[in-house]
Design an enzyme around this catalytic site. Structure first.
Site, PDB file in Angstrom:
ATOM      1  N   ARG A 111     -20.540 -10.572  -9.951  1.00  0.00           N
ATOM      2  CA  ARG A 111     -21.120 -12.037 -10.998  1.00  0.00           C
ATOM      3  C   ARG A 111     -22.227 -13.281 -10.684  1.00  0.00           C
ATOM      4  O   ARG A 111     -22.613 -13.055  -8.815  1.00  0.00           O
ATOM      5  CB  ARG A 111     -19.402 -12.637 -10.207  1.00  0.00           C
ATOM      6  CG  ARG A 111     -18.552 -12.157 -10.824  1.00  0.00           C
ATOM      7  CD  ARG A 111     -16.968 -12.022 -10.724  1.00  0.00           C
ATOM      8  NE  ARG A 111     -16.662 -13.820 -10.398  1.00  0.00           N
ATOM      9  CZ  ARG A 111     -15.829 -14.226 -10.126  1.00  0.00           C
ATOM     10  NH1 ARG A 111     -14.642 -13.155 -10.076  1.00  0.00           N
ATOM     11  NH2 ARG A 111     -15.797 -15.911  -9.646  1.00  0.00           N
ATOM     12  N   ASP A 112     -22.605 -14.133 -10.976  1.00  0.00           N
ATOM     13  CA  ASP A 112     -24.214 -14.014 -10.845  1.00  0.00           C
ATOM     14  C   ASP A 112     -23.227 -15.793 -10.864  1.00  0.00           C
ATOM     15  O   ASP A 112     -24.361 -16.664 -10.003  1.00  0.00           O
ATOM     16  CB  ASP A 112     -25.226 -14.578 -11.527  1.00  0.00           C
ATOM     17  CG  ASP A 112     -24.977 -14.559 -12.884  1.00  0.00           C
ATOM     18  OD1 ASP A 112     -23.424 -14.724 -13.454  1.00  0.00           O
ATOM     19  OD2 ASP A 112     -25.843 -15.068 -13.948  1.00  0.00           O
ATOM     20  N   MET A 155     -10.644  -5.074  -8.366  1.00  0.00           N
ATOM     21  CA  MET A 155     -10.665  -6.881  -8.225  1.00  0.00           C
ATOM     22  C   MET A 155     -10.566  -7.795  -8.196  1.00  0.00           C
ATOM     23  O   MET A 155      -9.656  -9.165  -8.361  1.00  0.00           O
ATOM     24  CB  MET A 155     -12.038  -7.412  -7.345  1.00  0.00           C
ATOM     25  CG  MET A 155     -12.713  -6.325  -5.955  1.00  0.00           C
ATOM     26  SD  MET A 155     -14.439  -6.448  -5.301  1.00  0.00           S
ATOM     27  CE  MET A 155     -15.414  -5.297  -5.941  1.00  0.00           C
ATOM     28  N   ARG A 180     -23.015 -17.792  -7.843  1.00  0.00           N
ATOM     29  CA  ARG A 180     -23.264 -18.124  -6.726  1.00  0.00           C
ATOM     30  C   ARG A 180     -24.699 -18.320  -5.917  1.00  0.00           C
ATOM     31  O   ARG A 180     -25.538 -18.304  -7.215  1.00  0.00           O
ATOM     32  CB  ARG A 180     -22.752 -17.178  -5.398  1.00  0.00           C
ATOM     33  CG  ARG A 180     -23.762 -15.372  -6.316  1.00  0.00           C
ATOM     34  CD  ARG A 180     -22.657 -14.306  -6.280  1.00  0.00           C
ATOM     35  NE  ARG A 180     -23.213 -14.414  -4.741  1.00  0.00           N
ATOM     36  CZ  ARG A 180     -23.226 -13.508  -3.270  1.00  0.00           C
ATOM     37  NH1 ARG A 180     -21.870 -12.944  -4.242  1.00  0.00           N
ATOM     38  NH2 ARG A 180     -22.675 -13.779  -2.351  1.00  0.00           N
ATOM     39  N   TYR A 236       1.099  -1.353   0.253  1.00  0.00           N
ATOM     40  CA  TYR A 236       0.068   0.157  -0.143  1.00  0.00           C
ATOM     41  C   TYR A 236       0.587   1.395   0.157  1.00  0.00           C
ATOM     42  O   TYR A 236       2.238   1.424   0.867  1.00  0.00           O
ATOM     43  CB  TYR A 236      -0.885  -0.280   0.947  1.00  0.00           C
ATOM     44  CG  TYR A 236      -1.932   1.046   1.123  1.00  0.00           C
ATOM     45  CD1 TYR A 236      -2.875   0.493   0.007  1.00  0.00           C
ATOM     46  CD2 TYR A 236      -2.426   2.109   1.963  1.00  0.00           C
ATOM     47  CE1 TYR A 236      -4.045   1.437  -0.309  1.00  0.00           C
ATOM     48  CE2 TYR A 236      -3.205   2.965   1.925  1.00  0.00           C
ATOM     49  CZ  TYR A 236      -4.332   2.852   0.825  1.00  0.00           C
ATOM     50  OH  TYR A 236      -5.433   3.452   0.915  1.00  0.00           O
ATOM     51  N   SER A 281     -19.635  -5.887  -3.560  1.00  0.00           N
ATOM     52  CA  SER A 281     -19.064  -5.213  -2.781  1.00  0.00           C
ATOM     53  C   SER A 281     -19.297  -3.509  -1.387  1.00  0.00           C
ATOM     54  O   SER A 281     -20.747  -3.312  -1.888  1.00  0.00           O
ATOM     55  CB  SER A 281     -17.610  -4.143  -3.275  1.00  0.00           C
ATOM     56  OG  SER A 281     -17.841  -2.834  -4.135  1.00  0.00           O
TER      57      SER A 281
END
Lengths: 375, 375
Positions: free
Chosen positions: A214-215, A288, A217, A88, A192
């Site tokens: 995103r699906d 991400m 899941r 970072y 998120s």
């Protein structure tokens, strides 16, 4: 695996460095502090990313320009994890107390400490201070921002990074530039924490949103419904699986998509840029997918799309205190009006082990919140 | 090859459309115009990209708000080729006379046509007019910008696209925003016409430049030297092969690279973005590599690099006439002071065959300039 002894040496040097850092806190001081009951438990990381519990004495001497405070909760954000891993950019030089944000309660003031009373709640905004600590001594001006005493602990503890990022991005790239345009906003990675905060803020401000996630899941339908509700319901918010944004845009009567708030990059960024209106802005605050943002020359030249980045830490560095206070006040106001609720959190005791666990298997869809075991 | 009859049908419809367009110019009018000697030879393209020579009568009736002009030279720019191929967003609906810029000489005015005299030189700035014509009738206000009578023909004919693009980009993204910063500029595809114009303008304004170009050519050393000289010599300009920019930056004492002027995209863009300073801007005006621009989330977020596009046509649409006049005046002034010279040109007669030849095998490193065969 096949590299030379360098990592081993680095670890040894880091361990020595940590030992030295702790030594400088002097055993005598820590012993004294323990005796007086004013010692902070801290989670410290070294240059190799090792985490350790340690103790730090609290300065006994009160002056008019400091206040004492105890921690109520401090989250483990992706940026904190990056700081521990040495990735970072603005993290303090290790060894250092981890944590870039936290909600504190004021425990000690002097008669001359203007503006503070015992029992006040406040957010630490000096990112190099290290918030993974049970107690801290703060400059009375410029280091803490007061929040309403009834602020929900999880909300207050995640305001400075999550909600502030969404708030400041939307203000800078929508409210201050596109207000007359009355456009809509695209949110990639809508599930998120910053994504959810963005949906809620847009809903509060009457801005229509397209959210993508995103699906892959099992609980996609529940997630879709939850996010749609955060965005103000089906008239205000359309949440679709990644890859379906173009169709959703076509089927929708929402105003032109003038801004994309992107925490994903890669394919998600590509499909968002494709539906941006002329002179639309694609703002990246995270990556991400670990893939870069790709944009065609035609979109840049003929459609005047621009690709920007947003880093909340830079904003804090450049803003003056009253700007920070105004932003925090607005967020707390929206929270108390019921427009903003904290994301799901998992509470863990404030110790190195909790952070290590969280880093090894981050709790999906929730934020790890460190809370002192006893005060 | 294996597609259905659609392209064939499209060609037939386009041919009919072109025939109809020519018919509306009426044979009678053309016959009359020919008899009077006031007929323009034009190069016209149809919806299939077919090019044809045609004739168009010049309005005999002079009014106070028009001037007549003859063409001195009009180039074939990449944007013109895209327009012929139906790929340019702001091109007129075909069939249309090709050409987006050209240098003209005024041949006829009335006593009341304010500001114009026979013999004046002027640039056509209304991009939908079509400059591939030997003669034209122009609105006396707003369609033509006067230039100094001693302006070099090749320079004047390529000012509106090539030099104006470099000038306006540098003004918008450097002079108006970075002046205090005193940074340097990166130029990808430095051997392109806009690249060369950028190097020359930076040299004139005292801005140091890094230029990159592909070195897969026999005359690389000569090219490198030529470009370095355009950029003000070795103290002001460093020209390196694509892929060597990072090393060149490291070895250089030039101020931070705050702007990249990119006509290439792909790998060239990637390496330019890598050396941009914090808050630097990458501006894309072309995509010669036919590859998109790729930028990592870290560069956007932590280094605050932004990626923009620039389209000269948009600027012309949004600017008022005095802004255009000021820009042209400045370019002509710099040209007459010896700071700007036209790129290499190949002169060809103004006819469809010349354009076709140029499109089939574009002359490397030179610009095709159409000139009337006889006036």
């Amino acid at each position: 695996m096949a590299t030379s002894g360098a990592p081993h040496m680095r670890r040894r040097i880091a361990a020595l460095s940590l030992a030295w850092w702790r030594f400088t806190r002097t055993d005598a001081a820590i012993h004294h502090a323990r005796t007086m009951g004013t010692c902070a438990n801290c989670v410290v990381y070294d240059a190799s990313g090792n985490l350790e519990d340690t103790q730090e004495p609290i300065h006994e001497m009160m002056t008019d320009d400091v206040v004492h405070a105890r921690l109520l909760a401090a989250p483990v954000n992706p940026a904190d994890v990056n700081a521990v891993q040495g990735k970072y950019p603005s993290a303090p030089t290790p060894p250092a107390v981890g944590g870039l944000e936290g909600l504190f309660e004021i425990t000690k003031v002097t008669n001359a400490t203007r503006g503070w009373s015992v029992g006040d709640k406040a957010i630490a905004i000096n990112s190099t201070h290290g918030t993974w600590r049970t107690h801290g001594t703060f400059a009375s001006q410029g280091a803490l921002v007061k929040v309403h005493p009834e602020t929900d602990v999880a909300f207050g503890a995640t305001l400075k990074v999550t909600f502030a990022t969404a708030h400041t991005m939307l203000r800078k790239y929508f409210l201050e530039t596109c207000e007359r345009y009355k456009g809509s906003v695209v949110v990639t990675g809508a599930n998120s924490h910053v994504g959810r905060a963005t949906l809620q803020l847009c809903s509060a401000w009457g801005i229509r949103t397209f959210g993508t996630a995103r699906d892959d899941r099992e609980d996609w339908k529940e997630l879709q419904q939850e996010l749609t509700e955060l965005g103000g319901g089906t008239d205000m918010c359309t949440v679709v699986p990644s890859g379906s944004l173009r169709d959703a845009r076509r089927a929708s009567s929402y105003p032109p998509a003038v801004l994309c708030v992107d925490g994903v990059g890669g394919d998600a960024a590509r499909e968002a840029i494709a539906i941006l209106a002329d002179s639309g802005t694609h703002v990246v605050y995270g990556g991400m997918s670990r893939k870069p943002v790709t944009v065609g020359a035609g979109s840049l030249i003929f459609r005047d799309v621009s690709v920007r980045g947003f880093w909340m830490t830079r904003w804090y560095k450049e803003a003056n205190f009253s700007e920070v206070q105004a932003m925090v006040d607005d967020l707390v106001h929206l929270h108390r009006e019921g427009h903003l609720v904290a994301g799901a959190v998992v509470r863990r005791p404030l110790c190195a082990e909790s952070v290590r666990e969280g880093m090894a298997s981050p709790p999906r869809g929730t934020k790890l919140l460190l809370v002192p075991q006893c005060d």
